[in-house]
Enzyme design. Sequence first.
Site, PDB file in Angstrom:
ATOM      1  N   SER A  56      -6.809  -8.629   7.077  1.00  0.00           N
ATOM      2  CA  SER A  56      -6.177  -9.208   8.394  1.00  0.00           C
ATOM      3  C   SER A  56      -5.575 -10.675   8.460  1.00  0.00           C
ATOM      4  CB  SER A  56      -7.328  -8.900   9.769  1.00  0.00           C
ATOM      5  OG  SER A  56      -7.635  -7.442   9.567  1.00  0.00           O
ATOM      6  N   LYS A 108       0.652  -1.344   0.005  1.00  0.00           N
ATOM      7  CA  LYS A 108      -0.062  -0.019  -0.169  1.00  0.00           C
ATOM      8  C   LYS A 108       0.966   1.194   0.113  1.00  0.00           C
ATOM      9  CE  LYS A 108      -3.630  -2.779   1.986  1.00  0.00           C
ATOM     10  NZ  LYS A 108      -4.984  -2.759   2.818  1.00  0.00           N
TER      11      LYS A 108
HETATM   12  P1  13P Z   1      -4.398  -6.038   5.706  1.00  0.00           P
HETATM   13  O1  13P Z   1      -3.812  -7.419   5.828  1.00  0.00           O
HETATM   14  O2  13P Z   1      -3.745  -5.020   6.393  1.00  0.00           O
HETATM   15  O3  13P Z   1      -5.803  -6.279   6.450  1.00  0.00           O
HETATM   16  O4  13P Z   1      -4.947  -5.662   4.298  1.00  0.00           O
HETATM   17  C1  13P Z   1      -5.526  -6.684   3.294  1.00  0.00           C
HETATM   18  C2  13P Z   1      -5.455  -6.069   1.864  1.00  0.00           C
HETATM   19  O5  13P Z   1      -5.893  -5.089   1.676  1.00  0.00           O
HETATM   20  C3  13P Z   1      -4.367  -6.250   1.193  1.00  0.00           C
HETATM   21  O6  13P Z   1      -4.500  -5.970  -0.414  1.00  0.00           O
END
Ligand code: 13P
Length: 251
Positions: A214, A11
């Site tokens: 998660s 991200k």
């Molecule tokens: P998390 O693992 O932080 O919940 O994010 C999942 C996600 O959006 C992966 O693209």
Amino acid sequence: MRKKIVAGNWKMNTTVPEGVELAKAVVAKSAEVPADVTLIVATPFTHLCPVAAVVEGTRVALSAENCADKEKGAYTGEVSAAMLASAGCKYTILGHSERRQYYGETDEKLVEKTRLALANGLDVILCVGENLDEREAGRHFDVCEAQIKNVLFNFSAEELKHIVIAYEPVWAIGTGKTATAAQAEEIHAFIRKTVAGKFGAEAAEEVSILYGGSCKPSNAKELFAEKDIDGGLIGGAALKADDFIGIAVSF
Ligand code: 13P
């Protein structure tokens, strides 16, 4: 046999030097992961070239997190699929819920993005998933079905071989609230059935469907044990090489 995949979606996290260190740590620990698991790191655009140099010649593949819906030209701030391929990407994530929610990414745009990604030799990790209201209203099957039909059904069985689906329930992303293995499996099986309805059972059996939301070392084993869960798309836990690899060894 469909591919087992663990992909880290960084991200908008890490500076370039931090990202390079993270990629190096993932590469260093990758020998712990069974050879039949594909490892992918999806980084911000700024990180792609330096991280490409780190992962080159290793078992870790590079992915972008998005690409433009236009081929090239006067689209200030956009990054094309051809640019990603030339930077060393093998994959791009498309249709992440954060892009749908915050940047107005529509299924229509996703068709264009997917078309351009495939045309430039990238494999696509196509994200689908319902939000909390939709889940509580019992509409999660309909929402995922529509997202699959609106995007995936525009492509051929041959192109489907270059597409991975990621089911990411929005209510489980970054919330610490994971879908139970049974909840995830229920939707994964449904997605596979939806794919089979268009492309046939054999093609659907070959599509990897990843779970995201998660996912962490403590719950990955249970999720990956399900018949239709072929790995994970990992957010927060992908920012620590130990956790990311801890998930990838959970098959
Ligand atoms: P998390 O693992 O932080 O919940 O994010 C999942 C996600 O959006 C992966 O693209």
